[in-house]
Write a protein that holds these residues in place. Structure first.
Motif, short mmCIF file in Angstrom:
data_model
loop_
_atom_site.label_atom_id
_atom_site.label_comp_id
_atom_site.label_asym_id
_atom_site.label_seq_id
_atom_site.Cartn_x
_atom_site.Cartn_y
_atom_site.Cartn_z
N THR A 191 0.83 -1.22 0.00
CA THR A 191 0.00 0.00 0.00
C THR A 191 0.86 1.25 0.00
N MET A 192 1.73 1.38 1.00
CA MET A 192 2.47 2.63 1.19
C MET A 192 3.62 2.80 0.21
N ASN A 193 4.34 1.70 -0.08
CA ASN A 193 5.49 1.82 -0.98
C ASN A 193 5.12 2.32 -2.36
N PRO A 194 4.13 1.72 -3.04
CA PRO A 194 3.78 2.23 -4.37
C PRO A 194 3.29 3.67 -4.37
N LEU A 195 2.51 4.04 -3.36
CA LEU A 195 1.99 5.41 -3.33
C LEU A 195 3.13 6.42 -3.16
N CYS A 196 4.09 6.10 -2.31
CA CYS A 196 5.25 6.99 -2.17
C CYS A 196 6.09 7.00 -3.45
N ALA A 197 6.28 5.82 -4.04
CA ALA A 197 7.10 5.74 -5.25
C ALA A 197 6.46 6.49 -6.41
N LEU A 198 5.15 6.33 -6.57
CA LEU A 198 4.46 6.94 -7.71
C LEU A 198 4.34 8.45 -7.58
N THR A 199 4.18 8.93 -6.35
CA THR A 199 4.08 10.38 -6.13
C THR A 199 5.44 11.02 -5.93
N ARG A 200 6.48 10.17 -5.76
CA ARG A 200 7.84 10.64 -5.45
C ARG A 200 7.85 11.48 -4.17
N ARG A 201 7.04 11.05 -3.21
CA ARG A 201 6.93 11.76 -1.94
C ARG A 201 7.03 10.77 -0.78
N THR A 202 7.36 11.28 0.40
CA THR A 202 7.44 10.47 1.61
C THR A 202 6.05 10.35 2.26
N PRO A 203 5.90 9.47 3.28
CA PRO A 203 4.57 9.23 3.86
C PRO A 203 3.87 10.47 4.41
N GLY A 204 4.61 11.46 4.87
CA GLY A 204 3.97 12.67 5.38
C GLY A 204 3.10 13.34 4.34
N PHE A 205 3.53 13.32 3.10
CA PHE A 205 2.73 13.88 2.00
C PHE A 205 1.42 13.12 1.84
N LEU A 206 1.48 11.79 1.94
CA LEU A 206 0.26 11.00 1.80
C LEU A 206 -0.73 11.33 2.91
N ALA A 251 7.25 10.36 8.85
CA ALA A 251 6.77 11.22 7.76
C ALA A 251 7.82 11.51 6.70
N ASP A 252 9.09 11.57 7.08
CA ASP A 252 10.15 11.93 6.13
C ASP A 252 10.97 10.74 5.66
N HIS A 253 10.57 9.55 6.04
CA HIS A 253 11.30 8.34 5.64
C HIS A 253 11.02 8.02 4.17
N GLU A 254 12.06 7.70 3.42
CA GLU A 254 11.91 7.28 2.03
C GLU A 254 11.77 5.76 1.97
N PRO A 255 10.58 5.23 1.69
CA PRO A 255 10.42 3.78 1.59
C PRO A 255 11.32 3.20 0.50
N SER A 256 11.59 1.91 0.61
CA SER A 256 12.56 1.28 -0.29
C SER A 256 12.16 1.41 -1.76
N MET A 257 10.89 1.35 -2.06
CA MET A 257 10.46 1.44 -3.46
C MET A 257 10.72 2.83 -4.03
N LEU A 258 10.55 3.85 -3.22
CA LEU A 258 10.86 5.21 -3.64
C LEU A 258 12.37 5.35 -3.83
N GLN A 259 13.16 4.81 -2.90
CA GLN A 259 14.61 4.83 -3.05
C GLN A 259 15.04 4.13 -4.35
N ASP A 260 14.39 3.00 -4.65
CA ASP A 260 14.75 2.26 -5.85
C ASP A 260 14.49 3.06 -7.12
N LEU A 261 13.32 3.69 -7.21
CA LEU A 261 13.01 4.47 -8.41
C LEU A 261 13.92 5.68 -8.53
N HIS A 262 14.23 6.32 -7.41
CA HIS A 262 15.17 7.45 -7.44
C HIS A 262 16.53 7.00 -7.98
#
Length: 309
Positions: A191-206, A251-262
């Motif tokens: 749930t959380m990893n794709p949403l952070c990866a697709l928006t290129r934002r950390t959980p606080g943004f969600l 809130a400011d943690h970059e999930p692994s999927m977001l790190q991977d796409l970056h």
């Protein structure tokens, strides 16, 4: 205890540091030569809320290992598990245990081909950790870890691992319902990893946007229904609660999927969304939100592949 941490990324280093603090003989193992060289030259820098420490932990490329160890902690990407374990076969002896703290489903079966079933441990950690640079990680947030034998009932070695990690600053407990814990984490991550990866934002943004909150609730509900249909009768409320913790305390943690796409890397979406959706379809359960999130991440991966050509 002699410990090899296979996959010395952000989480691998966090756990390696805990084993080191507790007095274990630790080797961080990774294919990233720059990262390994930085650790060997200056130690591992660990930035916690309590302060920054630099730990003199050994680090090595896989082919440099020769001595048998008591425990291999596997933190590689799921699609690298087979090759990674084959690459350190020299350290796996007749008494070596393997512990997967990887994301996704099916990791117990991936480890079972390398040691006897009673020496396979599985677990899940809800601690945040980010790679800051070569030889440097940051973990600013609370969490917990659980583990248990994947197939057997003898918990003596698993308990020793829990006590060692807890002594080293990472609270870890035995949980006989570990497969429910793993499913819960997989649903959370899918749930959380794709949403952070697709928006290129950390959980606080969600957490600040109602659209993402509605999507989170729908995706988690699909995951819970899938687990129940597959005989894993987990309690869904802790997963919803964990998404709230992620959007506030992490809130400011970059999930692994977001790190991977970056970084332009392949993600673990197949072991998360892909595995849950496959389990849903096998039982006739609808999981359109989780499937769509997974498909969109796969499209992001395809974009990266096109750009690399």
């Amino acid at each position: 205890m002699k410990v090899a941490v296979l996959g010395a990324g952000a989480m691998g280093c966090l756990f390696g540091a805990a084993f080191h603090r507790a007095g274990a003989q630790v080797t961080l193992v990774d294919v990233n030569r720059g990262h390994i060289d930085a650790i060997n030259a200056d130690g591992l820098e660990v930035d916690l809320r309590s302060g920054v420490e630099r730990l003199p932990i050994a680090a090595a490329l896989p082919n440099a290992l020769t001595d048998k160890v008591d425990l291999v902690v596997v933190f590689t990407k799921t699609f690298h598990t087979q090759a990674a374990l084959e690459g350190i076969s020299a350290v796996i002896g007749e008494h070596t245990h393997l512990l997967s703290l990887q994301n996704g489903l099916g990791n117990d079966k991936r480890l079972a081909g390398f040691v006897s079933d009673e020496r396979v441990l599985v677990g899940a950690s809800m601690l945040p950790s980010d790679m800051v640079g070569p030889g440097r990680i940051r973990s600013h947030g609370e969490g917990y870890s659980k583990l248990y034998p994947a197939f057997g009932k003898d918990t003596s070695f698993a308990l020793e691992v829990c006590e060692t990690l807890t002594s080293g600053g990472l609270e870890t407990v035995l949980d006989p319902k570990i497969h429910e814990v793993i499913w819960s984490k997989a649903i959370f991550n899918a749930t959380m990893n794709p949403l952070c990866a697709l928006t290129r934002r950390t959980p606080g943004f969600l957490g600040a946007n109602p659209e993402s909150r509605a999507t989170i609730r729908a995706a988690v509900a699909e995951g819970i229904a899938t687990a129940h249909a597959n005989g894993v009768m987990l309690d869904g409320q802790p997963i919803y609660d964990l998404t709230e913790v992620s959007m506030t305390d992490h809130a400011d943690h970059e999930p692994s999927m977001l790190q991977d796409l970056h970084a332009g890397r392949r993600t673990e979406v197949d072991a998360l969304n892909g595995a849950i959706v496959a389990a849903a379809k096998a039982k006739g359960v609808a999981a359109p939100v989780l499937e769509t999130l997974g498909n969109l991440v796969k499209l992001e991966e395809a974009k990266l592949a096109d750009a690399a050509r």
